[in-house]
Design a protein around this motif. Structure first.
Motif, PDB file in Angstrom:
ATOM      1  N   PHE A 184      94.975  53.851  69.672  1.00 28.10           N
ATOM      2  CA  PHE A 184      94.325  55.230  69.654  1.00 28.10           C
ATOM      3  C   PHE A 184      93.891  55.362  68.484  1.00 28.10           C
ATOM      4  CE2 PHE A 184      95.467  57.048  74.202  1.00 28.10           C
ATOM      5  CZ  PHE A 184      93.795  56.254  74.899  1.00 28.10           C
ATOM      6  N   THR A 185      93.071  56.041  67.515  1.00 30.27           N
ATOM      7  CA  THR A 185      93.305  56.913  66.445  1.00 30.27           C
ATOM      8  C   THR A 185      93.507  58.364  66.487  1.00 30.27           C
ATOM      9  OG1 THR A 185      92.256  54.663  65.787  1.00 30.27           O
ATOM     10  CG2 THR A 185      92.342  56.203  63.981  1.00 30.27           C
ATOM     11  N   ILE A 186      94.192  58.826  65.415  1.00 23.95           N
ATOM     12  CA  ILE A 186      93.725  60.209  65.375  1.00 23.95           C
ATOM     13  C   ILE A 186      93.728  60.222  63.965  1.00 23.95           C
ATOM     14  CG2 ILE A 186      96.543  60.017  64.954  1.00 23.95           C
ATOM     15  CD1 ILE A 186      96.208  63.064  66.636  1.00 23.95           C
ATOM     16  N   SER A 187      92.803  61.479  63.805  1.00 22.37           N
ATOM     17  CA  SER A 187      92.425  61.684  62.351  1.00 22.37           C
ATOM     18  C   SER A 187      91.542  63.488  62.634  1.00 22.37           C
ATOM     19  CB  SER A 187      91.257  61.324  62.112  1.00 22.37           C
ATOM     20  OG  SER A 187      89.966  61.505  62.956  1.00 22.37           O
TER      21      SER A 187
ATOM     22  N   VAL B  47     100.466  70.883  61.269  1.00 24.68           N
ATOM     23  CA  VAL B  47     100.876  69.192  61.781  1.00 24.68           C
ATOM     24  C   VAL B  47      99.455  69.285  62.817  1.00 24.68           C
ATOM     25  CG1 VAL B  47     101.970  67.111  62.105  1.00 24.68           C
ATOM     26  CG2 VAL B  47     102.922  69.045  60.429  1.00 24.68           C
ATOM     27  N   MET B  48      99.216  67.816  63.157  1.00 28.13           N
ATOM     28  CA  MET B  48      98.678  68.758  64.293  1.00 28.13           C
ATOM     29  C   MET B  48      98.739  67.453  65.481  1.00 28.13           C
ATOM     30  SD  MET B  48      95.967  70.753  64.309  1.00 28.13           S
ATOM     31  CE  MET B  48      95.163  70.288  65.906  1.00 28.13           C
ATOM     32  N   GLY B  49      99.116  67.475  66.300  1.00 27.04           N
ATOM     33  CA  GLY B  49      99.082  66.397  67.800  1.00 27.04           C
ATOM     34  C   GLY B  49      97.754  65.922  68.920  1.00 27.04           C
ATOM     35  N   TRP B  50      99.076  65.425  69.031  1.00 24.53           N
ATOM     36  CA  TRP B  50      97.523  65.516  70.981  1.00 24.53           C
ATOM     37  C   TRP B  50      98.414  64.545  71.891  1.00 24.53           C
ATOM     38  CZ3 TRP B  50      92.971  66.380  72.121  1.00 24.53           C
ATOM     39  CH2 TRP B  50      91.836  66.628  70.837  1.00 24.53           C
ATOM     40  N   PHE B  51      99.244  65.158  72.779  1.00 26.71           N
ATOM     41  CA  PHE B  51      99.831  65.636  74.399  1.00 26.71           C
ATOM     42  C   PHE B  51      99.174  64.880  75.413  1.00 26.71           C
ATOM     43  CE2 PHE B  51     103.990  65.945  72.421  1.00 26.71           C
ATOM     44  CZ  PHE B  51     103.364  66.728  71.109  1.00 26.71           C
ATOM     45  N   ARG B  52      99.215  64.168  75.970  1.00 32.50           N
ATOM     46  CA  ARG B  52      98.654  64.227  77.428  1.00 32.50           C
ATOM     47  C   ARG B  52     100.064  64.356  78.981  1.00 32.50           C
ATOM     48  NH1 ARG B  52      97.201  58.071  77.813  1.00 32.50           N
ATOM     49  NH2 ARG B  52      99.204  56.995  78.237  1.00 32.50           N
ATOM     50  N   GLN B  53      98.498  65.280  80.112  1.00 37.78           N
ATOM     51  CA  GLN B  53     100.328  65.486  80.693  1.00 37.78           C
ATOM     52  C   GLN B  53      99.544  64.248  82.939  1.00 37.78           C
ATOM     53  OE1 GLN B  53     101.003  69.642  81.485  1.00 37.78           O
ATOM     54  NE2 GLN B  53     103.144  68.668  81.666  1.00 37.78           N
ATOM     55  N   VAL B  54      99.721  64.303  83.379  1.00 38.68           N
ATOM     56  CA  VAL B  54      99.595  63.847  85.011  1.00 38.68           C
ATOM     57  C   VAL B  54     100.207  64.555  85.251  1.00 38.68           C
ATOM     58  CG1 VAL B  54      98.741  61.358  84.224  1.00 38.68           C
ATOM     59  CG2 VAL B  54     100.838  62.196  84.927  1.00 38.68           C
ATOM     60  N   PRO B  55      99.813  64.752  86.897  1.00 40.33           N
ATOM     61  CA  PRO B  55     100.877  66.312  87.529  1.00 40.33           C
ATOM     62  C   PRO B  55     101.611  65.251  88.207  1.00 40.33           C
ATOM     63  CG  PRO B  55      98.065  65.665  88.294  1.00 40.33           C
ATOM     64  CD  PRO B  55      98.798  64.897  86.810  1.00 40.33           C
ATOM     65  N   GLY B  56     102.541  66.244  87.953  1.00 38.75           N
ATOM     66  CA  GLY B  56     104.237  66.153  88.026  1.00 38.75           C
ATOM     67  C   GLY B  56     105.471  65.318  87.331  1.00 38.75           C
ATOM     68  N   LYS B  57     104.109  65.193  86.418  1.00 40.69           N
ATOM     69  CA  LYS B  57     105.534  64.165  85.105  1.00 40.69           C
ATOM     70  C   LYS B  57     104.950  65.250  83.822  1.00 40.69           C
ATOM     71  CE  LYS B  57     104.257  59.667  85.965  1.00 40.69           C
ATOM     72  NZ  LYS B  57     104.204  57.888  85.187  1.00 40.69           N
TER      73      LYS B  57
ATOM     74  N   ARG C 265     104.715  66.364  79.777  1.00 43.68           N
ATOM     75  CA  ARG C 265     104.001  66.322  79.160  1.00 43.68           C
ATOM     76  C   ARG C 265     103.987  65.148  77.767  1.00 43.68           C
ATOM     77  NH1 ARG C 265     100.562  71.774  76.597  1.00 43.68           N
ATOM     78  NH2 ARG C 265     100.724  72.071  79.538  1.00 43.68           N
ATOM     79  N   GLU C 266     103.341  64.483  77.828  1.00 43.68           N
ATOM     80  CA  GLU C 266     104.006  62.742  77.253  1.00 43.68           C
ATOM     81  C   GLU C 266     102.911  63.374  75.369  1.00 43.68           C
ATOM     82  OE1 GLU C 266     103.477  58.379  77.602  1.00 43.68           O
ATOM     83  OE2 GLU C 266     101.795  59.305  78.752  1.00 43.68           O
ATOM     84  N   PHE C 267     103.548  62.410  74.597  1.00 44.10           N
ATOM     85  CA  PHE C 267     103.213  62.675  72.571  1.00 44.10           C
ATOM     86  C   PHE C 267     102.324  60.895  73.407  1.00 44.10           C
ATOM     87  CE2 PHE C 267     103.025  62.201  68.436  1.00 44.10           C
ATOM     88  CZ  PHE C 267     103.684  60.970  68.783  1.00 44.10           C
ATOM     89  N   VAL C 268     101.262  61.466  72.414  1.00 38.81           N
ATOM     90  CA  VAL C 268     100.061  60.721  72.129  1.00 38.81           C
ATOM     91  C   VAL C 268      99.913  60.214  70.265  1.00 38.81           C
ATOM     92  CG1 VAL C 268      97.266  59.862  72.261  1.00 38.81           C
ATOM     93  CG2 VAL C 268      98.210  61.275  74.369  1.00 38.81           C
ATOM     94  N   GLY C 269      99.804  61.042  69.371  1.00 37.32           N
ATOM     95  CA  GLY C 269      99.334  60.790  68.572  1.00 37.32           C
ATOM     96  C   GLY C 269     100.159  61.837  67.427  1.00 37.32           C
ATOM     97  N   SER C 270     100.355  62.021  66.433  1.00 43.28           N
ATOM     98  CA  SER C 270     100.657  63.222  65.312  1.00 43.28           C
ATOM     99  C   SER C 270      99.409  62.717  64.081  1.00 43.28           C
ATOM    100  CB  SER C 270     102.085  63.313  65.064  1.00 43.28           C
ATOM    101  OG  SER C 270     102.014  64.614  64.309  1.00 43.28           O
ATOM    102  N   VAL C 271      99.012  63.367  63.332  1.00 44.27           N
ATOM    103  CA  VAL C 271      99.037  63.589  62.212  1.00 44.27           C
ATOM    104  C   VAL C 271      98.911  64.302  61.163  1.00 44.27           C
ATOM    105  CG1 VAL C 271      96.289  64.391  61.839  1.00 44.27           C
ATOM    106  CG2 VAL C 271      96.997  62.990  60.303  1.00 44.27           C
ATOM    107  N   SER C 272      99.321  64.131  60.146  1.00 45.53           N
ATOM    108  CA  SER C 272     100.235  65.555  58.799  1.00 45.53           C
ATOM    109  C   SER C 272      99.528  66.414  58.357  1.00 45.53           C
ATOM    110  CB  SER C 272     100.702  64.374  57.588  1.00 45.53           C
ATOM    111  OG  SER C 272      99.952  63.526  57.302  1.00 45.53           O
TER     112      SER C 272
END
Length: 126
Positions: A67-70, A32-42, A44-51
């Protein structure tokens, strides 16, 4: 599995960017693949996941519709297409992988993922 994220950089608000995550060492089709993002002081945040199959996707509310994850299992690469970006999308973006047997599982928490790429910076300017 080792993950290499790429494609980040500066982008104008309203513009588009495509991030790539290339896997090595193991076949991406098993993960399973995922994308996350993070800004300083926060956190890590979920963005998307693909099976594993590519059929099932899930997104955070903040990126849904933009956004589209593929994935391309033959190329051992996952993608995050980012459209209509805004200043709030500025962050370091990370790809992640988790081994699962179910072909249509998606995962939304950082704790679910075992493998992480090094991150790629996306900076949106107005």
């Amino acid at each position: 599995v080792q993950l290499q994220a790429s494609g980040g950089g500066p982008v104008q608000a309203g513009g588009s960017l495509r991030l790539s995550c290339t896997a090595s060492g193991r076949a991406l089709r098993d993960y399973v693949m995922g994308w996350f993002r993070q800004v300083p002081g926060k956190e890590r945040e979920f963005v998307g996941s693909v099976s594993r199959s590519g059929v099932k996707r899930d997104y955070s509310d903040s990126v849904k519709g933009r956004f589209t994850i593929s994935r391309d299992n033959a190329q051992n690469t996952a993608y995050l297409q980012m459209n209509s970006v805004n200043a709030e999308d500025t962050a370091v973006y990370y790809c992640a992988a988790a081994w699962r047997t179910h072909p249509n599982a998606v995962l939304v928490t950082t704790e679910s993922y075992n493998y992480w790429g090094q991150g790629t910076q996306v900076t949106v300017s107005s």
